[in-house]
Design a protein around this motif. Structure first.
Motif, PDB file in Angstrom:
ATOM      1  N   ALA A   1      17.897  -6.139  -4.513  1.00  0.00           N
ATOM      2  CA  ALA A   1      16.613  -6.010  -5.204  1.00  0.00           C
ATOM      3  C   ALA A   1      15.822  -4.805  -4.722  1.00  0.00           C
ATOM      4  O   ALA A   1      14.989  -4.267  -5.469  1.00  0.00           O
ATOM      5  N   LEU A   2      16.054  -4.356  -3.488  1.00  0.00           N
ATOM      6  CA  LEU A   2      15.313  -3.202  -2.967  1.00  0.00           C
ATOM      7  C   LEU A   2      15.539  -1.951  -3.799  1.00  0.00           C
ATOM      8  O   LEU A   2      14.656  -1.080  -3.893  1.00  0.00           O
ATOM      9  N   GLU A   3      16.722  -1.843  -4.410  1.00  0.00           N
ATOM     10  CA  GLU A   3      17.017  -0.647  -5.215  1.00  0.00           C
ATOM     11  C   GLU A   3      16.096  -0.533  -6.424  1.00  0.00           C
ATOM     12  O   GLU A   3      15.923   0.556  -6.975  1.00  0.00           O
ATOM     13  N   LEU A   4      15.520  -1.651  -6.843  1.00  0.00           N
ATOM     14  CA  LEU A   4      14.617  -1.624  -7.996  1.00  0.00           C
ATOM     15  C   LEU A   4      13.331  -0.859  -7.688  1.00  0.00           C
ATOM     16  O   LEU A   4      12.585  -0.504  -8.610  1.00  0.00           O
ATOM     17  N   TYR A   5      13.057  -0.612  -6.407  1.00  0.00           N
ATOM     18  CA  TYR A   5      11.795   0.008  -5.992  1.00  0.00           C
ATOM     19  C   TYR A   5      11.971   1.465  -5.551  1.00  0.00           C
ATOM     20  O   TYR A   5      11.010   2.114  -5.169  1.00  0.00           O
ATOM     21  N   ARG A   6      13.182   1.947  -5.598  1.00  0.00           N
ATOM     22  CA  ARG A   6      13.475   3.281  -5.077  1.00  0.00           C
ATOM     23  C   ARG A   6      13.263   4.353  -6.140  1.00  0.00           C
ATOM     24  O   ARG A   6      13.703   4.210  -7.281  1.00  0.00           O
ATOM     25  N   ASP A   7      12.550   5.423  -5.766  1.00  0.00           N
ATOM     26  CA  ASP A   7      12.358   6.610  -6.621  1.00  0.00           C
ATOM     27  C   ASP A   7      11.778   6.262  -7.981  1.00  0.00           C
ATOM     28  O   ASP A   7      12.225   6.767  -9.029  1.00  0.00           O
TER      29      ASP A   7
ATOM     30  N   ARG B   1       7.499  -1.570   1.089  1.00  0.00           N
ATOM     31  CA  ARG B   1       6.665  -0.417   1.448  1.00  0.00           C
ATOM     32  C   ARG B   1       7.519   0.722   2.001  1.00  0.00           C
ATOM     33  O   ARG B   1       7.295   1.895   1.679  1.00  0.00           O
ATOM     34  N   ASN B   2       8.504   0.382   2.824  1.00  0.00           N
ATOM     35  CA  ASN B   2       9.397   1.423   3.349  1.00  0.00           C
ATOM     36  C   ASN B   2      10.165   2.111   2.230  1.00  0.00           C
ATOM     37  O   ASN B   2      10.311   3.339   2.220  1.00  0.00           O
TER      38      ASN B   2
ATOM     39  N   GLY C   1       0.825  -1.193   0.000  1.00  0.00           N
ATOM     40  CA  GLY C   1       0.000   0.000   0.000  1.00  0.00           C
ATOM     41  C   GLY C   1       0.864   1.250   0.000  1.00  0.00           C
ATOM     42  O   GLY C   1       1.838   1.337   0.739  1.00  0.00           O
ATOM     43  N   GLN C   2       0.516   2.215  -0.852  1.00  0.00           N
ATOM     44  CA  GLN C   2       1.232   3.494  -0.901  1.00  0.00           C
ATOM     45  C   GLN C   2       0.327   4.610  -0.373  1.00  0.00           C
ATOM     46  O   GLN C   2      -0.832   4.736  -0.790  1.00  0.00           O
ATOM     47  N   GLN C   3       0.849   5.409   0.561  1.00  0.00           N
ATOM     48  CA  GLN C   3       0.105   6.568   1.031  1.00  0.00           C
ATOM     49  C   GLN C   3      -0.074   7.547  -0.125  1.00  0.00           C
ATOM     50  O   GLN C   3       0.893   7.939  -0.784  1.00  0.00           O
ATOM     51  N   TRP C   4      -1.345   7.935  -0.377  1.00  0.00           N
ATOM     52  CA  TRP C   4      -1.598   8.762  -1.552  1.00  0.00           C
ATOM     53  C   TRP C   4      -2.877   9.571  -1.350  1.00  0.00           C
ATOM     54  O   TRP C   4      -3.951   9.011  -1.143  1.00  0.00           O
ATOM     55  N   LEU C   5      -2.734  10.909  -1.348  1.00  0.00           N
ATOM     56  CA  LEU C   5      -3.882  11.815  -1.249  1.00  0.00           C
ATOM     57  C   LEU C   5      -4.789  11.455  -0.066  1.00  0.00           C
ATOM     58  O   LEU C   5      -5.999  11.252  -0.208  1.00  0.00           O
ATOM     59  N   ASP C   6      -4.186  11.379   1.118  1.00  0.00           N
ATOM     60  CA  ASP C   6      -4.911  11.097   2.355  1.00  0.00           C
ATOM     61  C   ASP C   6      -5.602   9.731   2.365  1.00  0.00           C
ATOM     62  O   ASP C   6      -6.575   9.510   3.095  1.00  0.00           O
TER      63      ASP C   6
ATOM     64  N   GLY D   1      10.390   6.169   0.829  1.00  0.00           N
ATOM     65  CA  GLY D   1      11.643   6.856   1.147  1.00  0.00           C
ATOM     66  C   GLY D   1      12.132   6.608   2.554  1.00  0.00           C
ATOM     67  O   GLY D   1      12.971   7.365   3.058  1.00  0.00           O
ATOM     68  N   GLU D   2      11.616   5.560   3.205  1.00  0.00           N
ATOM     69  CA  GLU D   2      12.034   5.254   4.570  1.00  0.00           C
ATOM     70  C   GLU D   2      13.177   4.247   4.569  1.00  0.00           C
ATOM     71  O   GLU D   2      13.403   3.527   3.595  1.00  0.00           O
ATOM     72  N   VAL D   3      13.882   4.194   5.686  1.00  0.00           N
ATOM     73  CA  VAL D   3      15.050   3.327   5.797  1.00  0.00           C
ATOM     74  C   VAL D   3      14.617   1.892   6.076  1.00  0.00           C
ATOM     75  O   VAL D   3      13.728   1.641   6.897  1.00  0.00           O
ATOM     76  N   VAL D   4      15.233   0.945   5.378  1.00  0.00           N
ATOM     77  CA  VAL D   4      15.102  -0.471   5.718  1.00  0.00           C
ATOM     78  C   VAL D   4      16.250  -0.783   6.668  1.00  0.00           C
ATOM     79  O   VAL D   4      17.416  -0.751   6.293  1.00  0.00           O
ATOM     80  N   LYS D   5      15.912  -1.080   7.920  1.00  0.00           N
ATOM     81  CA  LYS D   5      16.922  -1.074   8.981  1.00  0.00           C
ATOM     82  C   LYS D   5      17.927  -2.205   8.884  1.00  0.00           C
ATOM     83  O   LYS D   5      19.048  -2.074   9.347  1.00  0.00           O
ATOM     84  N   ASN D   6      17.547  -3.336   8.319  1.00  0.00           N
ATOM     85  CA  ASN D   6      18.461  -4.478   8.349  1.00  0.00           C
ATOM     86  C   ASN D   6      18.384  -5.270   7.054  1.00  0.00           C
ATOM     87  O   ASN D   6      17.693  -6.279   6.971  1.00  0.00           O
ATOM     88  N   THR D   7      19.111  -4.829   6.056  1.00  0.00           N
ATOM     89  CA  THR D   7      19.101  -5.535   4.774  1.00  0.00           C
ATOM     90  C   THR D   7      19.882  -6.845   4.835  1.00  0.00           C
ATOM     91  O   THR D   7      19.771  -7.677   3.928  1.00  0.00           O
TER      92      THR D   7
END
Length: 657
Positions: A645-651, A626-627, A560-565, A631-637
C-alpha cells in the motif's frame, strides 16, 4: 461534554471491587493504611500516587498474590526513574498465580470464524499445562530460556505460555499472519530454544497454510532445537504422514504423559516473563522485556479494580497473539473468570459475527478496537435491535482514540446501560496509563481516568501541565510494569533513550493528549505524528473524528508535508466501494473539518487512495506514509500487514504543487 453518557447506579458502585478495595484501605484491613478516609475514586487516586509503595503493597495483600518468598519492602529507591526496584527479594511464579483456580469452572472458550468451538475447565487447563511443562522440562527448557509462539489465538497458545512460564522460561509470540522477515526480525533477536506453531489458520473464509513459512523460519533461526506443531486446520492431518520439518514434534506427543503436578519455578519479581516488540516501522523492532511481578501486579490492578473483573465474568478481547492485548487478556485467568479466545476475521461471515458470539457466550466484558466500533457503525450493525445482551456490562476499546461519535453509537445502537471504557497505554508498559473505572461516569470522547498509582500528566516542552491544554503524556513516578529493559541492550542506553531523554526523571510515552475538567483524558494521537502547520500542534485524531462522519469515507490517514518553509496538512481518504472523490465531496470534507475544529486543521490536499498501510496489529502508520511522500526510506516494511500500500503514496503529482 458536561453531561455523562452513562453513570453507574448506587448499587453498581456499592458492588464494585474498587469500592471494596477503598473500604479495605479505610478500615486498615491489612494493617498498612491507618487513619484513611477516602471517599471516592479521585481521593483514592491521589492517595495512591502520593503513597505508591503502600498502594502496591496493599494490592498484593488484597489480591492474595502468591509469593514463594515475600519481599521485606515494596520498593527500593522509589524516586529513581528508571532504577526503582519493586519487591526486592521476593520470589513468585506467574503461571502459578494464573492457575490458582483448579475446579470444573470454564477457564477458556475458543471460537473460530469457521464456527469451531472448544473449551477447557480450570481443572483440565491445569492438567494440560502440567503435562506440557513435564515434556518441556525433559527437553531442557528452564529458567531464562526463550520459547516462541507463532500461533493463532487458540487454547493451545495459552497452555504453551503457561507451561513455559511455569518453568521460569520466557514467552514471546507473534501471530501467523506475520511474514517470514517479520518473524525473523523478532524471534531472530532473542534466540528461542523452542517454537510453537500450527499447520495453518483461518481468515476471512480462507484456510491459510503455515508450514512452508515455518520451515524457512526453522532454517534461519539456529537456536531452535524443536518446532512443536498443533494440527489446527486438520486435527488428524499428521497421523499417517511425517511433519515436513527437520525438528518437528506433534503437540499431542508432548501431552502424552501422566504428569499431574506443575513444578512452578520461583522467580525474582523482575526476572523476565515476556519479550514483546515495538511495531518496527522505523527499523528492526525493539525487543521489550517485561518482568514477572510487574506484569502480574499491573494486570491484577487493571482487571480487578479498573475493569471490575470477577470470577463469574466472561472476558473477551478481539486480539491476535502479536498484540499486547493478548497478554492482558490471558491474565484474566488470575481472576478465575472465563476467557473467550477468538481467531479469524471479526467480520466473517457477517459484520455482526462477534456480536452473535457475545450473545451466545454471555460475554460480560467485551474488548475490541476503536476501528472495529467505527466499522460496525459504517456497516449498519444495530445490536440493540437485533440481539439480546443482558450479560454485557462493559465495552473496552483501544488501539487508537475512540471518536466522540463512536461513543454515541455504542449507547444508541448497542446498549444504554454499560460502562464504555476507552483505554490507552501500550506494549511498552504491557498495560495502561488511562483507562476505565466502574464507579465513575462516562463522558463523550473521554477515557474515564488515569490509572491508580500512576502520576500521569500531559506537559508542554517546559514540563508544565494544565487542565484542558494539550501536551506529551508523561508519568512522573515509578511503577512496577515498566520494562526491565530491552533485549541485547546491556548498558540500557537504548531503553533510556526511548523513554527518559525528553524529560529527565519522567517516563515520556509518546502520546499526545490532555486532561479534562471531569478528570478524564482525551488522546489526540501519537506525539511523533502530530501535525504542526504554522507552529500550531494538531493531533491527527482531531481530524479523523470529523472525516469518519462522512458516509462516503471508509477510513483516512493524515500526515504533514514539508512545504515552503512550513508544514501543510495532507489527508488521504479510502472511500466506500463505488464512491469517487468529487469536488463536492472534497468541499464537504473540508467544511466538516473547518466547522468542527479550526482553519488550521483543514487539509491543503485531499487525495483518494485505494488502501491505507497498517501494522499487523491493525494500526495505521502515519510516519511511514510521511516518509514516503518526502522520498525517504521506510526502514522495515516487514512490520506492515500490507506493505504494498505504501507505493500508492509515492511520487504523487498532487503533492508537487
Amino acid at each position: 461534554m458536561d453531561t455523562p453518557l452513562w453513570s453507574p447506579s448506587a448499587e453498581q458502585v456499592a458492588k464494585a471491587n474498587i469500592t471494596d478495595f477503598r473500604a479495605a484501605l479505610n478500615d486498615n484491613r491489612f494493617g498498612t493504611t491507618p487513619g484513611l478516609k477516602l471517599e471516592d475514586y479521585w481521593q483514592l487516586h491521589q492517595w495512591s500516587v502520593e503513597n505508591a509503595p503502600q498502594f502496591w503493597d496493599t494490592l498484593v495483600r488484597y489480591d492474595g498474590i502468591q509469593f514463594t518468598t515475600p519481599a521485606q519492602e515494596a520498593v527500593r529507591d522509589a524516586d529513581q526513574l528508571p532504577g526503582a526496584q519493586w519487591f526486592p527479594g521476593a520470589r513468585l511464579n506467574f503461571a502459578q498465580n494464573l492457575l490458582r483456580r483448579r475446579d470444573d469452572h470454564c477457564a477458556l472458550v475458543f471460537r473460530g470464524e469457521n464456527g469451531a468451538r472448544k473449551s477447557l475447565s480450570y481443572g483440565a487447563l491445569y492438567q494440560q499445562v502440567a503435562r506440557l511443562a513435564h515434556s518441556l522440562k525433559k527437553r531442557g527448557v528452564g529458567k531464562g530460556d526463550r520459547v516462541a509462539g507463532f500461533m493463532p489465538n487458540c487454547l493451545e497458545t495459552v497452555v504453551a505460555m503457561l507451561a513455559t512460564t511455569s518453568l521460569g522460561a520466557v514467552w514471546s509470540s507473534c501471530s501467523p499472519d506475520f511474514g517470514i522477515n517479520g518473524v525473523i526480525d523478532r524471534f531472530g533477536q532473542i534466540a528461542p530454544k523452542l517454537l510453537f506453531t500450527t499447520d495453518g489458520y483461518h481468515y476471512n473464509g480462507k484456510n491459510l497454510d503455515n508450514l512452508e513459512k515455518v520451515a524457512r523460519i526453522e532454517e534461519m533461526i539456529d537456536s531452535l532445537e524443536a518446532v512443536v506443531v498443533v494440527p489446527f486446520l486438520e486435527p488428524g492431518a499428521f497421523a499417517a504422514q511425517p511433519l515436513p520439518l527437520a525438528s518437528g514434534l506433534l503437540w499431542e506427543s508432548l501431552l502424552a504423559n501422566d504428569a499431574s503436578e506443575i513444578p512452578f519455578e520461583p522467580m525474582a519479581f523482575d526476572d523476565p516473563l515476556y519479550i514483546m516488540y515495538s511495531s518496527g516501522t522505523t527499523g528492526v523492532p525493539k525487543c521489550i522485556v517485561h518482568g514477572v511481578g510487574g506484569t502480574l501486579l499491573q494486570h491484577r490492578k487493571e482487571h480487578r479494580l479498573h475493569t471490575d473483573l470477577k470470577a463469574d465474568d466472561v472476558l473477551f478481547y478481539y486480539t491476535t497473539c502479536g498484540w499486547m492485548m493478548w497478554n492482558w487478556l490471558v491474565s484474566g485467568l488470575a481472576s478465575g473468570a472465563t476467557l473467550v479466545l477468538f481467531d479469524g476475521s471479526p467480520f466473517y461471515p457477517e459484520p455482526g459475527s462477534l456480536i452473535d458470539m457475545a450473545q451466545e457466550e454471555k460475554i460480560t466484558v467485551f474488548g475490541t478496537s476503536a476501528k472495529y466500533i467505527a466499522a460496525l457503525e459504517k456497516a449498519g450493525v444495530r445490536p440493540a435491535q437485533t440481539h439480546s445482551l443482558p450479560a454485557l456490562r462493559t465495552i473496552l476499546s483501544t488501539g487508537s482514540p475512540l471518536s466522540h461519535e463512536s461513543f454515541d453509537y455504542v449507547y444508541r445502537e448497542i446498549k444504554t446501560d454499560l460502562c464504555l471504557s476507552s483505554i490507552s497505554g501500550g506494549t511498552d508498559i504491557i498495560s495502561c496509563f488511562a483507562l476505565g473505572c466502574p464507579a465513575l461516569p462516562v463522558y463523550r470522547g473521554q477515557l474515564q481516568c488515569t490509572g491508580l498509582a500512576m502520576d500521569v500528566h500531559f506537559v508542554d516542552e517546559q514540563g508544565h501541565s494544565h487542565i484542558g491544554e494539550k501536551g506529551e503524556l508523561v508519568c512522573r513516578n515509578s511503577f512496577p510494569s515498566m520494562p526491565i529493559g530491552f533485549w541485547n541492550d546491556p548498558e540500557g542506553a537504548r531503553y533510556h533513550s526511548a523513554y527518559f531523554e525528553a524529560f529527565k526523571g519522567w517516563w515520556c510515552h509518546g502520546d499526545y493528549g490532555e486532561r479534562t475538567e471531569q478528570g478524564g483524558v482525551i488522546i489526540h494521537g501519537r506525539a511523533d505524528a502530530v501535525l504542526n502547520p504554522g507552529g500550531v500542534r494538531i493531533g491527527t485524531a482531531e481530524i479523523y473524528r470529523q472525516v469518519e462522519q462522512i458516509p462516503e469515507v471508509q477510513e483516512a490517514i493524515c500526515v504533514g508535508q514539508q512545504w515552503l518553509d512550513d508544514v501543510r496538512v495532507i489527508l488521504f481518504v479510502r472511500l466506500q466501494d463505488g464512491e469517487r472523490l468529487s469536488d463536492e465531496l472534497v468541499a464537504r470534507i473540508r467544511q466538516m473539518i473547518r466547522s468542527n475544529t479550526t482553519p488550521r486543521h483543514v487539509p491543503a490536499k485531499v487525495i483518494a487512495v485505494a488502501d491505507i498501510p497498517r501494522t499487523i496489529s491493525g494500526k495505521i502508520v502515519e510516519l511511514a506514509v510521511r516518509n514516503v511522500i518526502h522520498g525517504e526510506v521506510v526502514k522495515n516494511t516487514d512490520a506492515l500487514a500490507n506493505p504494498e500500500a505504501l507505493e500508492l503514496y509515492r511520487d504523487l503529482p498532487e503533492l508537487k504543487d
